[in-house]
Enzyme design. Structure first.
Site, PDB file in Angstrom:
ATOM      1  N   HIS A 238      30.969 -87.792   9.029  1.00 56.85           N
ATOM      2  CA  HIS A 238      31.225 -88.663  10.173  1.00 56.85           C
ATOM      3  C   HIS A 238      32.364 -88.139  11.044  1.00 56.85           C
ATOM      4  N   TYR A 242      33.683 -86.627  15.565  1.00 57.03           N
ATOM      5  CA  TYR A 242      34.848 -86.778  16.450  1.00 57.03           C
ATOM      6  C   TYR A 242      35.549 -85.444  16.666  1.00 57.03           C
ATOM      7  N   HIS A 389      19.750 -90.653  19.256  1.00 53.72           N
ATOM      8  CA  HIS A 389      21.178 -90.985  19.339  1.00 53.72           C
ATOM      9  C   HIS A 389      22.046 -89.739  19.485  1.00 53.72           C
ATOM     10  N   PHE A 390      21.802 -88.745  18.625  1.00 57.98           N
ATOM     11  CA  PHE A 390      22.826 -87.690  18.645  1.00 57.98           C
ATOM     12  C   PHE A 390      22.590 -86.604  19.694  1.00 57.98           C
ATOM     13  N   HIS A 391      21.420 -86.615  20.357  1.00 59.54           N
ATOM     14  CA  HIS A 391      21.313 -85.668  21.469  1.00 59.54           C
ATOM     15  C   HIS A 391      22.004 -86.176  22.726  1.00 59.54           C
ATOM     16  N   ARG A 452      12.149 -89.149  11.408  1.00 60.85           N
ATOM     17  CA  ARG A 452      12.778 -87.904  11.832  1.00 60.85           C
ATOM     18  C   ARG A 452      12.475 -86.829  10.801  1.00 60.85           C
ATOM     19  N   ARG A 453      12.834 -85.583  11.110  1.00 59.09           N
ATOM     20  CA  ARG A 453      12.654 -84.467  10.178  1.00 59.09           C
ATOM     21  C   ARG A 453      11.234 -84.438   9.625  1.00 59.09           C
TER      22      ARG A 453
HETATM   23 FE1  HAS Z   1      26.778 -91.194  15.582  1.00 62.16          FE
HETATM   24  C1  HAS Z   1      24.394 -90.693  13.103  1.00 62.16           C
HETATM   25  C2  HAS Z   1      27.376 -94.348  14.395  1.00 62.16           C
HETATM   26  C3  HAS Z   1      29.411 -91.587  17.825  1.00 62.16           C
HETATM   27  C4  HAS Z   1      26.725 -87.807  16.246  1.00 62.16           C
HETATM   28  N1  HAS Z   1      25.740 -89.557  14.840  1.00 62.16           N
HETATM   29  C5  HAS Z   1      24.787 -89.575  13.846  1.00 62.16           C
HETATM   30  C6  HAS Z   1      24.280 -88.249  13.635  1.00 62.16           C
HETATM   31  C7  HAS Z   1      24.976 -87.422  14.504  1.00 62.16           C
HETATM   32  C8  HAS Z   1      25.876 -88.267  15.253  1.00 62.16           C
HETATM   33  C9  HAS Z   1      24.827 -85.912  14.637  1.00 62.16           C
HETATM   34  O1  HAS Z   1      26.723 -95.974  11.888  1.00 62.16           O
HETATM   35  C10 HAS Z   1      23.163 -87.852  12.674  1.00 62.16           C
HETATM   36  C11 HAS Z   1      23.619 -87.467  11.316  1.00 62.16           C
HETATM   37  C12 HAS Z   1      22.431 -87.085  10.467  1.00 62.16           C
HETATM   38  O2  HAS Z   1      21.873 -85.984  10.686  1.00 62.16           O
HETATM   39  O3  HAS Z   1      22.018 -87.894   9.638  1.00 62.16           O
HETATM   40  N2  HAS Z   1      28.084 -92.713  16.052  1.00 62.16           N
HETATM   41  C13 HAS Z   1      28.149 -93.919  15.463  1.00 62.16           C
HETATM   42  C14 HAS Z   1      29.181 -94.744  16.095  1.00 62.16           C
HETATM   43  C15 HAS Z   1      29.745 -93.956  17.077  1.00 62.16           C
HETATM   44  C16 HAS Z   1      29.068 -92.678  17.020  1.00 62.16           C
HETATM   45  C17 HAS Z   1      29.558 -96.153  15.756  1.00 62.16           C
HETATM   46  N3  HAS Z   1      27.826 -89.942  16.828  1.00 62.16           N
HETATM   47  C18 HAS Z   1      28.873 -90.310  17.638  1.00 62.16           C
HETATM   48  C19 HAS Z   1      29.389 -89.150  18.314  1.00 62.16           C
HETATM   49  C20 HAS Z   1      28.639 -88.071  17.869  1.00 62.16           C
HETATM   50  C21 HAS Z   1      27.665 -88.600  16.929  1.00 62.16           C
HETATM   51  C22 HAS Z   1      30.540 -89.158  19.267  1.00 62.16           C
HETATM   52  C23 HAS Z   1      28.724 -86.619  18.212  1.00 62.16           C
HETATM   53  C24 HAS Z   1      29.505 -86.079  19.107  1.00 62.16           C
HETATM   54  N4  HAS Z   1      26.008 -92.298  14.081  1.00 62.16           N
HETATM   55  C25 HAS Z   1      26.418 -93.561  13.733  1.00 62.16           C
HETATM   56  C26 HAS Z   1      25.690 -94.000  12.524  1.00 62.16           C
HETATM   57  C27 HAS Z   1      24.848 -92.953  12.140  1.00 62.16           C
HETATM   58  C28 HAS Z   1      25.070 -91.914  13.134  1.00 62.16           C
HETATM   59  C29 HAS Z   1      25.808 -95.267  11.812  1.00 62.16           C
HETATM   60  C30 HAS Z   1      23.900 -92.901  10.940  1.00 62.16           C
HETATM   61  C31 HAS Z   1      22.552 -93.312  11.340  1.00 62.16           C
HETATM   62  C32 HAS Z   1      21.561 -93.240  10.211  1.00 62.16           C
HETATM   63  O4  HAS Z   1      20.956 -94.272   9.894  1.00 62.16           O
HETATM   64  O5  HAS Z   1      21.349 -92.156   9.626  1.00 62.16           O
HETATM   65  C33 HAS Z   1      30.916 -94.362  17.956  1.00 62.16           C
HETATM   66  O6  HAS Z   1      31.963 -93.445  17.833  1.00 62.16           O
HETATM   67  C34 HAS Z   1      30.522 -94.523  19.403  1.00 62.16           C
HETATM   68  C35 HAS Z   1      31.635 -95.099  20.253  1.00 62.16           C
HETATM   69  C36 HAS Z   1      31.354 -94.832  21.709  1.00 62.16           C
HETATM   70  C37 HAS Z   1      31.370 -95.740  22.686  1.00 62.16           C
HETATM   71  C38 HAS Z   1      31.043 -95.315  24.099  1.00 62.16           C
HETATM   72  C39 HAS Z   1      32.266 -95.136  24.995  1.00 62.16           C
HETATM   73  C40 HAS Z   1      31.844 -94.586  26.319  1.00 62.16           C
HETATM   74  C41 HAS Z   1      32.499 -93.653  27.023  1.00 62.16           C
HETATM   75  C42 HAS Z   1      31.932 -93.163  28.337  1.00 62.16           C
HETATM   76  C43 HAS Z   1      32.392 -93.998  29.494  1.00 62.16           C
HETATM   77  C44 HAS Z   1      31.737 -93.518  30.740  1.00 62.16           C
HETATM   78  C45 HAS Z   1      32.238 -93.635  31.955  1.00 62.16           C
HETATM   79  C46 HAS Z   1      31.445 -93.050  33.073  1.00 62.16           C
HETATM   80  C47 HAS Z   1      33.541 -94.277  32.230  1.00 62.16           C
HETATM   81  C48 HAS Z   1      31.712 -97.161  22.438  1.00 62.16           C
HETATM   82  C49 HAS Z   1      33.817 -93.085  26.577  1.00 62.16           C
HETATM   83  C50 HAS Z   1      31.640 -93.704  34.374  1.00 62.16           C
HETATM   84  C51 HAS Z   1      30.762 -93.008  35.337  1.00 62.16           C
HETATM   85  C52 HAS Z   1      30.771 -93.180  36.645  1.00 62.16           C
HETATM   86  C53 HAS Z   1      29.826 -92.410  37.470  1.00 62.16           C
HETATM   87  C54 HAS Z   1      31.680 -94.102  37.275  1.00 62.16           C
HETATM   88  C1  HEM Z   2      17.214 -82.033  15.900  1.00 64.76           C
HETATM   89  C2  HEM Z   2      15.230 -81.111  20.235  1.00 64.76           C
HETATM   90  C3  HEM Z   2      19.488 -79.358  21.824  1.00 64.76           C
HETATM   91  C4  HEM Z   2      21.545 -80.676  17.642  1.00 64.76           C
HETATM   92  C5  HEM Z   2      16.340 -82.005  16.963  1.00 64.76           C
HETATM   93  C6  HEM Z   2      15.033 -82.627  16.982  1.00 64.76           C
HETATM   94  C7  HEM Z   2      14.473 -82.366  18.185  1.00 64.76           C
HETATM   95  C8  HEM Z   2      15.420 -81.577  18.951  1.00 64.76           C
HETATM   96  C9  HEM Z   2      13.098 -82.805  18.669  1.00 64.76           C
HETATM   97  C10 HEM Z   2      14.477 -83.496  15.862  1.00 64.76           C
HETATM   98  C11 HEM Z   2      13.735 -82.747  14.859  1.00 64.76           C
HETATM   99  C12 HEM Z   2      13.337 -83.578  13.675  1.00 64.76           C
HETATM  100  O1  HEM Z   2      13.990 -84.595  13.349  1.00 64.76           O
HETATM  101  O2  HEM Z   2      12.352 -83.196  13.033  1.00 64.76           O
HETATM  102  C13 HEM Z   2      16.206 -80.507  21.029  1.00 64.76           C
HETATM  103  C14 HEM Z   2      15.993 -80.011  22.366  1.00 64.76           C
HETATM  104  C15 HEM Z   2      17.191 -79.500  22.802  1.00 64.76           C
HETATM  105  C16 HEM Z   2      18.144 -79.693  21.744  1.00 64.76           C
HETATM  106  C17 HEM Z   2      14.691 -80.065  23.123  1.00 64.76           C
HETATM  107  C18 HEM Z   2      17.534 -78.836  24.112  1.00 64.76           C
HETATM  108  C19 HEM Z   2      16.991 -77.752  24.516  1.00 64.76           C
HETATM  109  C20 HEM Z   2      20.445 -79.658  20.866  1.00 64.76           C
HETATM  110  C21 HEM Z   2      21.865 -79.501  21.032  1.00 64.76           C
HETATM  111  C22 HEM Z   2      22.441 -79.889  19.859  1.00 64.76           C
HETATM  112  C23 HEM Z   2      21.379 -80.269  18.945  1.00 64.76           C
HETATM  113  C24 HEM Z   2      22.550 -78.999  22.289  1.00 64.76           C
HETATM  114  C25 HEM Z   2      23.892 -79.930  19.466  1.00 64.76           C
HETATM  115  C26 HEM Z   2      24.860 -79.311  20.049  1.00 64.76           C
HETATM  116  C27 HEM Z   2      20.546 -81.075  16.792  1.00 64.76           C
HETATM  117  C28 HEM Z   2      20.755 -81.446  15.411  1.00 64.76           C
HETATM  118  C29 HEM Z   2      19.500 -81.821  14.899  1.00 64.76           C
HETATM  119  C30 HEM Z   2      18.559 -81.685  15.980  1.00 64.76           C
HETATM  120  C31 HEM Z   2      22.086 -81.459  14.673  1.00 64.76           C
HETATM  121  C32 HEM Z   2      19.199 -82.367  13.506  1.00 64.76           C
HETATM  122  C33 HEM Z   2      18.592 -81.371  12.612  1.00 64.76           C
HETATM  123  C34 HEM Z   2      18.221 -82.005  11.297  1.00 64.76           C
HETATM  124  O3  HEM Z   2      17.729 -83.146  11.270  1.00 64.76           O
HETATM  125  O4  HEM Z   2      18.429 -81.332  10.289  1.00 64.76           O
HETATM  126  N1  HEM Z   2      16.561 -81.381  18.183  1.00 64.76           N
HETATM  127  N2  HEM Z   2      17.507 -80.291  20.675  1.00 64.76           N
HETATM  128  N3  HEM Z   2      20.185 -80.125  19.598  1.00 64.76           N
HETATM  129  N4  HEM Z   2      19.219 -81.209  17.110  1.00 64.76           N
HETATM  130 FE1  HEM Z   2      18.367 -80.754  18.885  1.00 64.76          FE
HETATM  131 CU    CU Z   3      28.854 -91.408  11.450  1.00 68.99          CU
END
Ligand code: HAS
Ligand code: HEM
Ligand code: CU
Length: 573
Positions: A238, A242, A389-391, A452-453
């Protein structure tokens, strides 16, 4: 030069020209290695998107030569994008910034050593990945058993990043000693807090890989405990998200406001957000293990509440980022409740990339809160919702920000001019559009129960998949893969053309776009606000983080140790 730059003091040598040029070269090596990894990883993505569009390309003989299976491709994709790209970019970025901010001279031999060590780890791990000997996905859950060479390479990579962390903390402490009573400048504060968080976070993974997986894959133990391994993995897994996000936040706080023509909102608030990330990032890993047996529900619930707590600094960031963008736009004559948005410099590819990254993160963050809620988790866990979510978190909030940063960082490091700024601008819109479409299609399919996967497009699973009547989301997902492929071609055309062009300017003529703050922290701790004073002792906060982790992981891990299971490895590929 940064405004907060301090004069070199007697005991502490400042940056001289030769060191600066070596440091710039090193940062460039880190960043370019990162983007090479991303390029290979991103080539595989669209094929996976086609899979989730019901189109199976994995039987084409030409592709079969390169990858043996969907899962070998997916392992390469996850490892190269999420683990290699991020770690290399961040290690360069978060060494360069604090060194410039503090104007201290790092030991460049040591710094180059960490780069070479990380690269050696990468090349080592690459061998079994490419030969289909470690098709264990980027989470490498046992009892899936990959070649020991993979685990060893990964461990060397992580160890190298910890050495970079050590070097930055060391330089910061030396600066503190030379400047007693001074407030740590904010860019350094953010970098050191992130590195210290990563040190606490990495402990789980280091123990898992060094104590469990390496001896086991070498055949030295008769089995491995999958539950304990998963628990240690998510201790790191997790907070690693960050570790990918906070370096992007550094840019959103410190550089984006200036690029948009405005100011950072408040240094005190920025410090509070990073102090909270330092303390609360790690003790939340069980939100990835709600479905795991033999973990008490009460601990899962405690981790859930702590997850909601660690969302707070991201909400602070949303407020602060919006405030500085509004400050910028109004300074340029923007009016109206939201009409001011039009006055942002949308012609600037670097700014646009980062604002679009932020927009994607509104949805990514909201989805994260859904995942973390134990009531919703069973609906979305292990479905296509999760890659959705994570893309838009790591795949856009982080990746698109780093792409945007490259548009000024490469000219700043090399003195080369950004090739085709208009193509650069187009590439970021294509990436944003592609990822939003991808997220829409995948979240939708996930809600319908598509796993997924899974090679859902392969004949064996096609029947079940077809019965779900998901024509529209499948089409959207497939189309998103094409859009993202085009985005990648545009982006890499700009990047390689820039890097291969001739040096035109003095690199320092593209300065680091450090922003002023509307509310600054002050120079000395004596004049600073209580908030600034209380967030200054980062080592004490790290200690608090460690205590909290032990409190919420100790009772979870202890019964696993006393009841260790020896499960033999499996090779499913
Ligand atoms: Fe996540 C699964 C919960 C944030 C990445 N997350 C994943 C996985 C990845 C990932 C890679 O609780 C998959 C792992 C796997 O392969 O199994 N995630 C959260 C929560 C947050 C969160 C509570 N995740 C991230 C971030 C990631 C990331 C950051 C990567 C960089 N996530 C989960 C949970 C799972 C999970 C469960 C497990 C799911 C499962 O069942 O397997 C929080 O940190 C999010 C807080 C963020 C906010 C948003 C704040 C918004 C901002 C933008 C403001 C925009 C502005 C634009 C101001 C509350 C800062 C204004 C624009 C104008 C034009 C004016
Ligand atoms: C998994 C597409 C770019 C990180 C996947 C999956 C898809 C996908 C369809 C799901 C596969 C599955 O669950 O079977 C794409 C496309 C991209 C892209 C079309 C852009 C060209 C990225 C980037 C990142 C990323 C930029 C991170 C920097 C991951 C990770 C997984 C994943 C961590 C999970 C692998 C796993 O489940 O083991 N992607 N992706 N991808 N992608 Fe991407
Ligand atoms: Cu997490």
């Amino acid at each position: 030069a940064l405004p907060s730059q301090s004069a070199p003091s007697g005991a502490l040598p400042g940056l001289d020209a030769a060191t600066l040029s070596s440091l710039k070269k090193l940062t460039q090596y880190y960043a370019v290695t990162a983007f090479i990894a991303l390029m290979i990883g991103v080539l595989l993505g669209p094929l996976q998107a086609l899979n989730y569009g019901g189109i199976n390309v994995y039987d084409y003989p030409l592709l079969k030569v390169l990858i043996k299976s969907y899962y070998q491709g997916l392992t390469l994709h996850g490892v190269l994008n999420a683990l290699v790209f991020t770690q290399f970019f961040i290690s360069g970025w978060m060494l360069y910034l604090p060194v410039r901010d503090l104007n201290v001279r790092p030991n460049m031999r040591f710094a180059w050593f960490t780069y070479l060590m990380m690269t050696a780890g990468l090349l080592t791990a690459a061998v079994p990945l490419l030969t289909n000997d470690a098709t264990v996905l980027y989470t490498f859950y046992p009892p899936l058993e990959g070649s020991p060479v993979f685990y060893i390479g990964a461990a060397v990579m992580v160890a190298a990043s910890l050495l970079v962390a050590g070097q930055v903390v060391w330089l910061w402490l030396a600066w503190k000693r030379a400047h007693p009573g001074r407030v740590t400048p904010v860019v350094t504060y953010m970098s050191v807090a992130t590195w210290l968080m990563w040190v606490v976070a990495a402990l789980g993974l280091v123990i898992e890989v060094v104590v469990m997986l390496i001896p086991w894959s070498l055949g030295l133990t008769r089995g491995v405990d999958p539950l304990l391994a998963r628990t240690l993995f998510w201790w790191t897994g997790h907070p690693i998200v960050y570790f990918w996000l906070l370096p992007a936040y550094i840019s959103w706080y410190a550089f984006l406001p200036r690029q948009a023509g405005g100011r950072m909102a408040s240094e005190g608030l920025t410090r509070l957000a990073f102090a909270m990330f330092l303390v609360f990032s790690v003790p939340v890993g069980l939100h990835h293990q709600y479905a795991d047996p033999n973990v008490q529900n009460s601990w899962k619930i405690i981790h859930m509440f702590l997850t909601f707590l660690v969302a707070v600094p991201s909400l602070l960031t949303a407020f602060s980022a919006a405030a500085s963008l509004e400050d910028a736009a109004r300074a340029q004559g923007g009016r109206g409740l939201i009409g001011w948005v039009r006055r942002l410099p949308w012609g600037n590819a670097s700014m646009t990339a980062q604002v679009l990254a932020m927009v994607s993160f509104i949805f990514g963050g909201a989805g994260g809160i859904v995942n973390a809620s134990m009531a919703f988790a069973p609906v979305v866990h292990n479905t296509a919702w999760i890659p959705g979510h994570f893309h838009i978190t790591v795949g856009t909030a982080t990746t698109l920000t780093f792409m945007g940063v490259m548009f000024w960082l490469v000219p700043h490091l090399t003195g080369k001019r950004l090739a085709s700024p208009r193509v650069a601008l187009a590439s970021v819109w294509w990436w944003f559009t592609g990822m939003m479409l991808f997220a829409l299609g995948m979240h939708w399919q996930g809600l319908a129960g598509v796993p997924r996967r899974a090679q859902v497009s392969a004949s064996a699973q096609q029947g079940v998949y077809d019965a779900m009547h998901l024509g529209l989301p499948k089409m959207i997902t497939a189309a998103s893969g094409i859009v993202l492929f085009i985005a990648a071609i545009l982006f890499y055309t700009v990047l390689w053309r820039t890097l291969l062009s001739r040096r035109m300017d003095d690199p320092e003529s593209t300065p680091i776009p450090t922003s002023e703050a509307i509310s600054a922290a002050g120079e000395t701790l004596a004049d600073a606000s209580p908030l600034v004073r209380r967030t200054e002792p980062l080592l004490a906060l790290t200690f608090a983080a460690l205590v909290l982790v032990i409190l919420v992981y100790g009772p979870v891990i202890a019964p696993m140790l006393t009841n260790y299971q020896f499960i033999p490895g499996q090779r499913l590929w």
